[in-house]
Enzyme design. Structure first.
Site, mmCIF file in Angstrom:
data_model
loop_
_atom_site.group_PDB
_atom_site.id
_atom_site.type_symbol
_atom_site.label_atom_id
_atom_site.label_comp_id
_atom_site.label_asym_id
_atom_site.label_seq_id
_atom_site.Cartn_x
_atom_site.Cartn_y
_atom_site.Cartn_z
ATOM 1 C CG PHE A 110 -6.450 -11.804 0.258
ATOM 2 C CD1 PHE A 110 -6.070 -12.747 -0.691
ATOM 3 C CD2 PHE A 110 -6.354 -10.462 -0.083
ATOM 4 C CE1 PHE A 110 -5.611 -12.359 -1.952
ATOM 5 C CE2 PHE A 110 -5.890 -10.063 -1.331
ATOM 6 C CZ PHE A 110 -5.516 -11.015 -2.263
ATOM 7 C CE1 TYR B 178 -5.140 1.805 4.162
ATOM 8 C CE2 TYR B 178 -5.862 -0.404 3.607
ATOM 9 C CZ TYR B 178 -4.947 0.610 3.496
ATOM 10 O OH TYR B 178 -3.833 0.440 2.713
ATOM 11 C CB THR C 128 -3.862 -16.505 4.444
ATOM 12 O OG1 THR C 128 -4.511 -15.794 5.493
ATOM 13 C CG2 THR C 128 -2.624 -15.754 3.992
ATOM 14 C CB SER D 215 -0.935 0.016 1.192
ATOM 15 O OG SER D 215 -2.010 -0.821 0.908
ATOM 16 C CB SER E 25 2.756 -10.719 4.651
ATOM 17 O OG SER E 25 2.309 -11.685 3.725
ATOM 18 C CG ASN E 26 -1.585 -14.532 7.303
ATOM 19 O OD1 ASN E 26 -2.463 -13.782 7.721
ATOM 20 N ND2 ASN E 26 -1.676 -15.845 7.385
ATOM 21 C CB THR F 110 2.069 0.716 6.772
ATOM 22 O OG1 THR F 110 0.701 1.143 6.732
ATOM 23 C CG2 THR F 110 2.740 1.303 8.003
HETATM 24 C C1 REY Z 1 -4.259 -8.223 1.787
HETATM 25 C C2 REY Z 1 -4.071 -9.475 2.570
HETATM 26 C C3 REY Z 1 -3.446 -7.098 2.306
HETATM 27 C C4 REY Z 1 -2.641 -9.936 2.639
HETATM 28 C C5 REY Z 1 -3.864 -5.774 1.736
HETATM 29 N N1 REY Z 1 -2.846 -5.065 1.245
HETATM 30 O O1 REY Z 1 -5.004 -5.359 1.743
HETATM 31 C C6 REY Z 1 -3.010 -3.729 0.814
HETATM 32 C C7 REY Z 1 -2.445 -2.874 1.918
HETATM 33 C C8 REY Z 1 -2.349 -3.517 -0.505
HETATM 34 O O2 REY Z 1 -3.265 -2.229 2.590
HETATM 35 C C9 REY Z 1 -2.383 -11.185 3.432
HETATM 36 N N2 REY Z 1 -3.284 -11.404 4.522
HETATM 37 C C10 REY Z 1 -0.948 -11.057 3.944
HETATM 38 C C11 REY Z 1 -4.236 -12.324 4.491
HETATM 39 C C12 REY Z 1 -5.052 -12.438 5.757
HETATM 40 O O3 REY Z 1 -4.435 -13.043 3.539
HETATM 41 N N3 REY Z 1 -5.983 -13.511 5.697
HETATM 42 O O4 REY Z 1 -0.744 -10.801 5.139
HETATM 43 O O5 REY Z 1 -0.074 -11.171 3.078
HETATM 44 O O6 REY Z 1 -1.213 -2.877 2.125
#
Ligand code: REY
Length: 412
Positions: free
Chosen positions: A160, A199, A163, A103, A366-367, A339
């Site tokens: 997601f 958000y 995940t 992001s 991540s996650n 971030t």
């Molecule tokens: C999406 C989930 C993260 C990522 C997201 N990123 O919205 C945007 C941002 C671009 O605000 C994933 N988490 C992870 C999951 C949770 O799948 N179930 O942590 O990579 O930065």
């Protein structure tokens, strides 16, 4: 399950709106002629590099294969790196490795739109439908998008929810902007437009649509012409929908929801699910250059930078401007940046108000909520310096500004 999302959650959705402009605060104090470390304003504590490094090792201890940071301080560069950028080969990660910024892309998209405001092509307070007829609820303005106050549902919540299956389902997919917006519009608005911070990636997908509609070019072209080339960002790319990372990059490792399951190499993906909300690739050097240039007024007029710095409250110590985050640190300094989370990478990138000190810290996982919450500690270390000594030991020491503004707040 740990949530790896940044800035999401019902608690944040209920923040009551009131726009605030925070008083001028800066880690770099007055502009420094010549820009050398020797010219530091006297009340600026030196970055605590030991503590920045401790943040990186803590990320490793909590499951990140690697972590890196770069501090640019009045022209002096500090590079720190721990662990590996490639688990298969064991190659050490370096602070020059490229990575997916997630992001932080939103700040790039906001800058393009604010330049278009400067050029008289866009009105922040006009309904989005003025430019994209019939797309959204008529009440949603451009400013609502860029400050996450539109109420547009974040479709990534569902995408997601699981995940790894969620990621694998979109890893190679190519979405149109409209398809992503349609996923959002299938759900009701989360807040009344304009009323509160909520958000949502959808806001910055629509920002990308605006960029393309107003300029007739792709967001890629506009990032390149208006930001990347202008600042000489040699590590910054927008390759959507290609999946490969340019050379010299850290691989990203996504943590599955199931305890003990092996990390998933998530380096290669289209990031089409995010595009102008999250698909930029960059480096610590380039992000520091970018946010420094932005805060120093090199990317927009002073008037539009001021608009970017109108804050919607996020919580007691954070605000969201227009594609820009503000974080208030324990020493009374506020810092500005963004971030980012994208599968396999967490990024935290902030600069001082005068843009003279910047840090970007990255973990290649991540996650993993523990790692996510660890990285911001690097901000405290970079901008607040070493923690104050115990009261008994400093009775005769001069009182530093960063001690007396928030003497009771522990810096962990
Ligand atoms: C999406 C989930 C993260 C990522 C997201 N990123 O919205 C945007 C941002 C671009 O605000 C994933 N988490 C992870 C999951 C949770 O799948 N179930 O942590 O990579 O930065």
């Amino acid at each position: 399950m740990l949530s790896g999302k940044v800035g999401k959650g019902t608690a944040l959705g209920a923040v009551v709106l009131s726009l605030l402009t925070v008083p001028a605060q800066s880690a770099g104090a007055a502009p420094v002629p010549g820009g050398t470390t020797a010219s530091h304003a006297p009340r600026t504590p030196a970055p605590d590099l030991d503590q920045v490094r401790a943040t990186l090792t803590s990320a490793l201890a909590n499951g990140a294969p690697g972590a890196m940071a770069r501090v640019d301080d009045h022209g002096t560069v500090h590079r720190l790196a721990e662990g590996v950028g490639d688990r298969a080969t064991g190659r050490a990660i370096t602070a020059d490795d490229r990575f997916r910024v997630g992001s932080v892309t939103k700040s790039f998209s906001a800058v393009v739109l604010l330049q278009l405001v400067d050029e008289g092509e866009l009105d922040l307070d006009a309904p989005v439908n003025t430019y994209l007829p019939g797309l959204l609820d008529q009440r949603i303005t451009v400013r609502h998008l860029l400050s996450h106050r539109s109420g547009l549902y974040d479709y990534t919540n569902d995408m997601f929810a699981r995940t790894v299956p969620g990621f694998e389902a979109v890893r190679n997919r190519v979405f149109s902007h409209q398809e992503l917006v349609d996923l959002s519009l299938a759900k009701p608005l989360t807040v009344t437009p304009g009323s509160a911070y909520s958000y949502s990636n959808t806001n910055f997908v629509v920002a990308g649509m605006l960029i393309e509609k107003l300029t007739g070019n792709t967001v890629h072209t506009e990032y390149r012409e208006r930001i990347i080339n202008r600042l000489g960002l040699r590590d910054t790319f927008y390759v959507h929908p290609a999946t490969a990372m340019p050379a010299r990059h850290a691989k990203g490792y996504l943590r599955p929801d199931e305890a003990g399951a092996p990390l998933v190499d998530s380096t290669r993906q289209t990031v089409s699910w995010a595009q102008s909300a999250g698909a930029v690739i960059s480096s610590t050097r380039d992000l520091n250059t970018f946010f420094s240039a932005l805060l120093r007024g090199r990317l927009t007029s002073a008037a539009q930078l001021e608009q970017m710095r109108q804050w919607t409250p996020v919580n007691a110590t954070q605000g969201y401007g227009l594609g820009l985050r503000r974080r208030d640190l324990s020493c009374g300094v506020s810092v500005y940046g963004h971030t980012g989370t994208v599968q396999g990478y967490y990024t935290t990138s902030f600069t001082s108000q005068d843009g003279r000190r910047s840090i970007t810290a990255v973990a290649n996982t991540s996650n993993n909520g523990t790692v996510l919450n660890t990285l911001p500690r690097a901000l405290e270390a970079a901008f607040c310096g070493k923690p104050a000594p115990a009261a008994s030991a400093r009775s005769s020491a001069p009182v530093e500004r960063y001690e007396d503004i928030a003497p009771g707040i522990a810096r962990d």
